[in-house]
Design a protein around this motif. Structure first.
Motif, PDB file in Angstrom:
ATOM      1  N   SER A  29     -32.893  12.925  15.049  1.00 30.42           N
ATOM      2  CA  SER A  29     -31.496  13.148  14.160  1.00 30.42           C
ATOM      3  C   SER A  29     -30.569  13.646  12.799  1.00 30.42           C
ATOM      4  N   HIS A  58     -30.056   5.284   9.042  1.00 34.37           N
ATOM      5  CA  HIS A  58     -30.272   5.810   9.457  1.00 34.37           C
ATOM      6  C   HIS A  58     -29.254   5.408  10.937  1.00 34.37           C
ATOM      7  N   SER A  89     -31.551  11.154   8.551  1.00 31.62           N
ATOM      8  CA  SER A  89     -32.649  10.811   9.690  1.00 31.62           C
ATOM      9  C   SER A  89     -33.354  10.379   7.958  1.00 31.62           C
ATOM     10  N   GLU A  98     -37.100  12.051  13.083  1.00 32.08           N
ATOM     11  CA  GLU A  98     -35.965  10.844  13.329  1.00 32.08           C
ATOM     12  C   GLU A  98     -35.507   9.725  12.266  1.00 32.08           C
TER      13      GLU A  98
END
Length: 338
Positions: free
Chosen positions: A146, A216, A243, A338
């Motif tokens: 991410s 997120h 992230s 992530e």
């Protein structure tokens, strides 16, 4: 030894195990005996995070596993994460304390589905989020996290079609920030992040005026957060799409009294440790991943005692998947994970 999850916090386990010795001490001693490194994802139960040698996002932890001189890797996370560690550490034994700890996002696409999608778009570049199985990574041109997803997409010829998978919310975010209209996005989602809804966000933000906001990009409320910031309802400078690694870095720097956090609630433990002076509040207190919580103190201990649930990846699949992971590492900042 029992853990009890409520909406915001996780109770501490008893200091004494049923064997009459300190649980954490036994875990560390067994790890030492096995020459094993214990890795814990940011969404794990606090007990697991606190006993681990390293805590972080899945890619960051997998890279630590590859660099360590340990013989064994105990990955406290979900199955695709342990697979990634095995892909990057083929000569190490990798274990997960519960092999049934899956991932609703990774499960939204399998290798056969990706083959069919690629056949529909010949010549397209496949960009897969690291939250995917080894088989899917092996059919991927380049992975992303991410943190660097937008940079990975920008590195691709603008005239080439892109198949982005599996997360639709991250894909929509990448499409938005890159301005590319030739990105096809797979309609997958993490059910926990998807359930952090626009309504959750609006209600929490309006009840906490002046608080910072960390979101997120897998969350179902990401577009709403950006709309509220752009409309001026919340200050744009205090609204960040991050992230898990990015949240941790931002937490260390913030001087705000309160930060609202839209992600799985296990992340709050690391944020609070990083900055005890700031109050970190979940946008949705119910956002707990049941798969992450399958890794319990008892299962970690059993894994170390008996070597249960070793993770294997076919060597040919691992070699191709490794290339897709390695291609992304020089691009942007994949370390935020992530």
């Amino acid at each position: 030894m029992a853990t009890k999850q409520n909406t915001v916090t996780v109770d501490r386990i008893s200091a004494e195990s049923t064997f009459g010795i300190d649980w954490a001490e036994e875990v560390r001693e067994l790890a030492h005996q096995r020459n094993a490194v214990i890795l814990a994802h940011n969404y794990q139960l606090p007990e697991i995070q606190d006993v681990a040698h390293h805590v972080g996002d899945s890619l960051g932890l997998s890279r630590i596993a590859a660099a360590t001189d340990a013989d064994e890797v105990i990955f406290c996370g979900v199955h695709f994460m342990a697979e990634t560690a095995k892909i990057l550490s083929p000569d190490k034994r990798v274990f997960i304390p519960d092999a049934n700890a899956g991932c609703s996002l990774a499960d939204t696409i399998n290798a056969d589905q990706l083959r069919e999608w690629k056949a529909e778009h010949p010549g397209a570049i496949v960009v897969s989020y690291v939250n995917t199985t080894a088989e899917v990574k092996a059919l991927t041109d380049v992975c992303c996290t991410s943190s660097n997803a937008a940079d990975v997409v920008r590195s691709i010829d603008p005239n080439r079609e892109i198949l982005f998978l599996p997360d639709q919310f991250l894909g929509a975010h990448v499409r938005r920030v890159t301005g590319r209209d030739n990105i096809h996005v797979w309609l997958g989602e993490c059910h926990v992040h998807a359930d952090i809804s626009p309504r959750d966000l609006v209600d929490t933000v309006r009840a906490n005026e002046g608080a910072e906001l960390f979101v997120h990009p897998e969350c179902g409320c990401t577009t709403t957060a950006l709309w509220m910031a752009e409309s001026g309802e919340i200050p744009g400078e205090t609204t960040q799409i991050l992230s898990t690694g990015g949240m941790l870095e931002a937490a260390k720097k913030t001087t705000s009294e309160r930060v609202l956090v839209a992600t799985e609630i296990g992340m709050l433990h690391q944020l609070r440790k990083a900055n005890p002076a700031t109050e970190f509040m979940p946008v949705n207190p119910q956002a707990a991943c049941p798969y992450m919580q399958m890794i319990t103190p008892e299962k970690l201990l059993d894994c170390l005692r008996y070597g249960r649930d070793e993770v294997f990846v076919d060597e040919e699949i691992a070699a191709v998947a490794r290339s897709a992971v390695e291609r992304m590492i020089p691009i942007g900042n994949p370390g935020g994970g992530e």
